[in-house]
Design a protein around this motif. Structure first.
Motif, PDB file in Angstrom:
ATOM      1  N   MET A   1      94.407   5.766  81.199  1.00 31.67           N
ATOM      2  CA  MET A   1      95.178   5.217  80.705  1.00 31.67           C
ATOM      3  C   MET A   1      94.533   5.528  79.243  1.00 31.67           C
ATOM      4  O   MET A   1      94.270   5.867  78.392  1.00 31.67           O
ATOM      5  CB  MET A   1      95.672   3.676  80.195  1.00 31.67           C
ATOM      6  N   GLY A   2      93.109   6.377  79.495  1.00 32.78           N
ATOM      7  CA  GLY A   2      92.447   6.658  78.247  1.00 32.78           C
ATOM      8  C   GLY A   2      92.879   7.477  77.394  1.00 32.78           C
ATOM      9  O   GLY A   2      92.775   7.896  76.573  1.00 32.78           O
ATOM     10  N   PRO A   3      92.857   9.009  78.130  1.00 32.64           N
ATOM     11  CA  PRO A   3      93.568   9.697  77.572  1.00 32.64           C
ATOM     12  C   PRO A   3      95.132   9.243  76.343  1.00 32.64           C
ATOM     13  O   PRO A   3      94.830   9.986  74.808  1.00 32.64           O
ATOM     14  CB  PRO A   3      93.947  10.960  78.308  1.00 32.64           C
ATOM     15  N   VAL A   4      95.326   8.785  77.207  1.00 32.85           N
ATOM     16  CA  VAL A   4      97.056   8.688  76.465  1.00 32.85           C
ATOM     17  C   VAL A   4      96.151   7.470  75.527  1.00 32.85           C
ATOM     18  O   VAL A   4      96.646   8.196  74.095  1.00 32.85           O
ATOM     19  CB  VAL A   4      97.759   7.629  77.376  1.00 32.85           C
ATOM     20  N   HIS A   5      95.170   6.362  75.012  1.00 33.52           N
ATOM     21  CA  HIS A   5      94.722   5.833  74.064  1.00 33.52           C
ATOM     22  C   HIS A   5      93.579   6.449  72.831  1.00 33.52           C
ATOM     23  O   HIS A   5      94.149   6.564  72.063  1.00 33.52           O
ATOM     24  CB  HIS A   5      93.570   4.867  75.134  1.00 33.52           C
ATOM     25  N   ASN A  13     101.970  12.169  67.979  1.00 37.04           N
ATOM     26  CA  ASN A  13     103.690  11.725  68.743  1.00 37.04           C
ATOM     27  C   ASN A  13     103.594  11.273  70.128  1.00 37.04           C
ATOM     28  O   ASN A  13     102.503  12.149  71.036  1.00 37.04           O
ATOM     29  CB  ASN A  13     104.894  12.479  68.224  1.00 37.04           C
ATOM     30  N   ALA A  14     104.713  11.640  70.681  1.00 38.13           N
ATOM     31  CA  ALA A  14     105.215  11.027  72.512  1.00 38.13           C
ATOM     32  C   ALA A  14     105.134  12.285  73.553  1.00 38.13           C
ATOM     33  O   ALA A  14     105.072  11.941  73.863  1.00 38.13           O
ATOM     34  CB  ALA A  14     106.523   9.951  71.670  1.00 38.13           C
ATOM     35  N   MET A  15     105.730  12.843  72.169  1.00 35.52           N
ATOM     36  CA  MET A  15     105.745  14.300  72.604  1.00 35.52           C
ATOM     37  C   MET A  15     104.752  15.038  73.523  1.00 35.52           C
ATOM     38  O   MET A  15     104.197  15.232  74.464  1.00 35.52           O
ATOM     39  CB  MET A  15     106.422  14.887  72.484  1.00 35.52           C
ATOM     40  N   GLN A  16     103.249  15.070  72.070  1.00 35.68           N
ATOM     41  CA  GLN A  16     102.236  15.114  72.847  1.00 35.68           C
ATOM     42  C   GLN A  16     101.459  14.427  73.292  1.00 35.68           C
ATOM     43  O   GLN A  16     100.815  15.051  73.976  1.00 35.68           O
ATOM     44  CB  GLN A  16     101.612  15.230  71.040  1.00 35.68           C
ATOM     45  N   ILE A  17     102.120  13.185  73.204  1.00 38.71           N
ATOM     46  CA  ILE A  17     101.539  12.424  74.360  1.00 38.71           C
ATOM     47  C   ILE A  17     101.825  12.662  75.935  1.00 38.71           C
ATOM     48  O   ILE A  17     100.777  12.811  76.730  1.00 38.71           O
ATOM     49  CB  ILE A  17     101.577  10.790  74.311  1.00 38.71           C
ATOM     50  N   VAL A  18     103.090  12.806  76.010  1.00 39.70           N
ATOM     51  CA  VAL A  18     103.317  13.108  77.324  1.00 39.70           C
ATOM     52  C   VAL A  18     103.019  14.064  78.321  1.00 39.70           C
ATOM     53  O   VAL A  18     102.310  14.763  79.036  1.00 39.70           O
ATOM     54  CB  VAL A  18     104.689  13.034  77.566  1.00 39.70           C
ATOM     55  N   SER A  19     102.864  15.655  76.423  1.00 42.00           N
ATOM     56  CA  SER A  19     102.361  16.856  77.661  1.00 42.00           C
ATOM     57  C   SER A  19     101.214  17.176  77.879  1.00 42.00           C
ATOM     58  O   SER A  19     100.408  17.378  78.409  1.00 42.00           O
ATOM     59  CB  SER A  19     102.783  18.157  76.551  1.00 42.00           C
ATOM     60  N   GLN A  20     100.439  16.083  77.475  1.00 41.81           N
ATOM     61  CA  GLN A  20      98.995  16.586  76.765  1.00 41.81           C
ATOM     62  C   GLN A  20      98.348  14.880  78.418  1.00 41.81           C
ATOM     63  O   GLN A  20      96.734  15.871  77.985  1.00 41.81           O
ATOM     64  CB  GLN A  20      98.128  16.394  75.448  1.00 41.81           C
ATOM     65  N   ALA A  21      98.044  14.743  78.265  1.00 41.73           N
ATOM     66  CA  ALA A  21      98.175  12.936  79.139  1.00 41.73           C
ATOM     67  C   ALA A  21      99.249  12.812  80.071  1.00 41.73           C
ATOM     68  O   ALA A  21      98.047  12.529  81.246  1.00 41.73           O
ATOM     69  CB  ALA A  21      97.865  11.842  77.462  1.00 41.73           C
ATOM     70  N   ILE A  22      99.551  12.540  80.226  1.00 35.27           N
ATOM     71  CA  ILE A  22     100.644  12.426  81.106  1.00 35.27           C
ATOM     72  C   ILE A  22     100.836  12.863  82.154  1.00 35.27           C
ATOM     73  O   ILE A  22     100.657  13.429  83.357  1.00 35.27           O
ATOM     74  CB  ILE A  22     101.365  11.804  80.595  1.00 35.27           C
TER      75      ILE A  22
END
Length: 98
Positions: A1-5, A13-22
């Motif tokens: 959860m660290g990178p997402v946070h 935005n949500a797409m950047q979080i998914v592509s760069q962290a998840i």
């Protein structure tokens, strides 16, 4: 959860979080499972051929029944090479993703 946070705090935005962290966190597991399934499918296709599903296993069984031992040995060498190549490819990809 660290990178997402961290990304959400910086305003991603949500797409950047998914592509760069998840996605980068899931990619090694996804590739590992895919390679395992490929290896399992190659090996099970050989066993299924012996019970009449076709493929190389069926060719081996037919050759054994017809006493064509040269063909049997050629097919067994092909199977050995195929399984070895799949294993080496999977090991190489696993070392590259870690």
């Amino acid at each position: 959860m660290g990178p997402v946070h961290a990304l959400s705090i910086t305003g991603a935005n949500a797409m950047q979080i998914v592509s760069q962290a998840i996605f980068p966190g899931l990619l090694p597991s996804l590739i590992g499972i895919s390679l395992y399934r490929l290896d399992e499918n190659v090996r099970s296709s050989l066993a299924l051929g012996f019970v009449g599903a076709g493929g190389i296993g069926f060719l081996i069984l037919t050759s054994i029944n017809l006493f064509q031992y040269r063909q049997v040995s050629t097919l067994l060498i092909m199977i050995f090479v195929l399984v070895t190549v799949v294993e080496r490819l999977a090991a190489y990809v696993r070392t590259r993703i870690r």
